[in-house]
Structure formats: C-alpha cells, structure tokens
Enzyme design. Structure first.
Site, short mmCIF file in Angstrom:
data_model
loop_
_atom_site.label_atom_id
_atom_site.label_comp_id
_atom_site.label_asym_id
_atom_site.label_seq_id
_atom_site.Cartn_x
_atom_site.Cartn_y
_atom_site.Cartn_z
N TYR A 1 8.20 104.83 1.41
CA TYR A 1 7.94 106.16 0.83
C TYR A 1 8.94 106.63 -0.21
O TYR A 1 9.04 107.81 -0.49
CB TYR A 1 7.75 107.27 1.87
CG TYR A 1 8.15 107.01 3.29
CD1 TYR A 1 7.16 106.62 4.21
CD2 TYR A 1 9.47 107.16 3.73
CE1 TYR A 1 7.50 106.39 5.54
CE2 TYR A 1 9.79 106.92 5.06
CZ TYR A 1 8.80 106.54 5.95
OH TYR A 1 9.12 106.31 7.25
N HIS B 1 38.36 99.66 -16.42
CA HIS B 1 37.45 99.94 -17.55
C HIS B 1 36.37 100.96 -17.17
O HIS B 1 36.40 102.06 -17.67
CB HIS B 1 36.84 98.60 -18.02
CG HIS B 1 35.95 98.73 -19.20
ND1 HIS B 1 35.65 97.68 -20.03
CD2 HIS B 1 35.25 99.78 -19.69
CE1 HIS B 1 34.83 98.07 -20.99
NE2 HIS B 1 34.57 99.35 -20.80
N TYR C 1 23.62 106.26 2.74
CA TYR C 1 22.39 105.46 2.61
C TYR C 1 21.89 105.30 1.18
O TYR C 1 21.18 104.35 0.85
CB TYR C 1 21.29 106.01 3.53
CG TYR C 1 20.58 107.23 3.03
CD1 TYR C 1 19.50 107.11 2.16
CD2 TYR C 1 20.97 108.51 3.41
CE1 TYR C 1 18.83 108.23 1.68
CE2 TYR C 1 20.32 109.63 2.95
CZ TYR C 1 19.26 109.48 2.08
OH TYR C 1 18.60 110.59 1.60
N GLU D 1 30.03 97.54 -27.56
CA GLU D 1 29.81 96.81 -26.31
C GLU D 1 28.54 95.95 -26.38
O GLU D 1 28.03 95.53 -25.35
CB GLU D 1 29.71 97.78 -25.12
CG GLU D 1 31.00 98.52 -24.82
CD GLU D 1 32.03 97.72 -24.01
OE1 GLU D 1 31.94 96.47 -24.01
OE2 GLU D 1 32.91 98.35 -23.41
N HIS E 1 26.12 101.79 -19.46
CA HIS E 1 27.57 101.57 -19.28
C HIS E 1 28.31 102.88 -19.51
O HIS E 1 28.07 103.55 -20.52
CB HIS E 1 28.05 100.50 -20.26
CG HIS E 1 29.54 100.40 -20.34
ND1 HIS E 1 30.31 100.11 -19.24
CD2 HIS E 1 30.41 100.58 -21.37
CE1 HIS E 1 31.59 100.12 -19.59
NE2 HIS E 1 31.67 100.41 -20.88
N HIS F 1 32.23 105.24 -18.63
CA HIS F 1 33.59 105.33 -18.08
C HIS F 1 33.62 106.58 -17.20
O HIS F 1 34.56 107.36 -17.25
CB HIS F 1 34.63 105.44 -19.19
CG HIS F 1 34.67 104.28 -20.14
ND1 HIS F 1 35.49 104.24 -21.23
CD2 HIS F 1 33.96 103.11 -20.15
CE1 HIS F 1 35.31 103.09 -21.88
NE2 HIS F 1 34.37 102.39 -21.25
ZN LIG Z 1 33.41 100.58 -21.97
#
Ligand SMILES: [Zn+2]
Length: 213
Positions: A211, A157, A114, A75, A93, A95
């Site tokens: 904070y 992906h 939040y 990648e 990255h 999966h």
């Molecule tokens: Zn990948």
C-alpha cells in the site's frame, strides 16, 4: 529539441535543490529512460531558477555534451559514470548538511527508522576521491552495490541518491537528510540510536509494496 521532457523536468525541479544544499552545490539529472545513452543535467554557474529547457545541457554517458546552451555541472562525471554502470533514471546530488555531517564522520546510516526502506536498509559511505572524477563515481557505485542501497554518503563531500524518476530521487534525498538528522540528534542528546531488525524491515518492505508509504 532532444530530451524535451527530461529537460523540462530539470527546469521544473532544480529549484527544489535550493532548500537542500548550500549555495549552488547541488545538481540533478534525468536520463532518457532507465538505460538511455543521454541525460539532461542542471547547468553550472547559474541560479537554479535562471534557465529554461533549451539552456539545459544534454550530455551522453561518456560525458560529452550533445546539446543545450549552457555548460553542464562540474559533477558530470559522477552522473555519466553512474549511468554507465547502473540502470537508473535520475540522480540527485547534494551537500545537504545532516547527510554531509554523516559523510564527514564516515558514518553509515543504520536502519533507525522504517522510512529507510525508501532507499534500502542502510545508507553506506563511499570512499573519498576528488569531485568530478571517474574514481569517485566508481566508489559511489561500489558502496551502493555492497549495501544494496540507492543512496550513498560520500566521504567529506555529501550525498547522492538514484531512482527511477526525478520526483522519487528528490523525495528520497529529503528522507535520507531527515533520517541523518534524527540519527545525529539522538546521538547529540547522548542517547544510543536503536535499529530495526531484519524481520521488521522485511515487514515494512511488504507494506510499502502493497500500500505504499
Ligand atoms: Zn558535490
């Protein structure tokens, strides 16, 4: 050794990918500063705990390997293309399953909790392109820019998260994975997830800035 501290950070944190992503499908990188020309990235084809700093590939933003005894992740183009386009210091990255379920459904994550402000006010979905291509990186950067988010799902992906440093990128990967899980579990229970208003998100951002979390 060039990029010694960045390579040590890769060695130190790579094993955290194991709990987040199946097999060896994850990768991470640390750039030389936030706008440097080179970065250290996890090697391909080896377990996350089976390499040391000198093994860690150093690659430039054009995708050329400059140093390191091992070959870089497949990648690399995703990482090098994002670094060419964005001033960020680290990329993770994965999966990871809940985030990837969102990617499979082509479903962006709305502000249901939040903690989303760790990455923005939503997580978009980048359009599919084959893994390891420049086109995929372009789609990711476009989706992040349009949503003003530091995280993006990638259609069919997985997930990519950028940050100023690797610790934050890993932490935010865990946040997004857990928010995707909350969202999908709410839906799976037959309930309709609610979202925070712009005003509520604004207040959370102010709190984070004054904070922290
Ligand atoms: Zn990948």
């Amino acid at each position: 050794m060039i990029l010694e501290s960045e390579r040590r950070a890769v060695v130190e944190h790579a094993s955290e990918l194991a709990g987040l992503t199946p097999g060896r499908t994850g990768n991470l990188s640390v750039r030389e500063g936030r706008d440097g020309d080179t970065f250290a990235i996890t090697p391909t084809g080896v377990p996350y705990d089976a390499f040391e700093a000198a093994d860690v590939p150093v690659v430039d933003v054009d995708g050329e390997q400059r140093d390191g005894r091992m070959a870089p992740s497949s990648e690399v183009p995703m990482h090098s293309s994002i670094y060419r386009r964005e001033d960020v210091g680290a990329i993770v990255h994965t999966h990871s399953p809940w985030a990837t379920a969102m990617a499979v459904a082509h479903e962006p994550l709305p502000p249901v909790h939040y903690m989303i402000v760790a990455v923005g006010t939503s997580v978009p979905v980048a359009e599919y392109a084959p893994y390891g291509t420049d086109a995929l990186a372009e789609n990711i950067v476009r989706a992040m820019d349009e949503a003003d988010s530091t995280a993006s799902f990638i259609e069919n992906h997985g997930l990519v998260v950028t940050a100023n440093d690797l610790e934050t990128a890993l932490e935010n990967t865990i946040h997004v994975e857990s928010l995707a899980r909350l969202y999908l579990q709410t839906r799976a229970a037959g309930l309709e997830p609610t979202t925070l208003s712009d005003e509520q998100l604004e207040t959370v951002l102010e709190q984070f800035e004054s904070y922290g979390q």
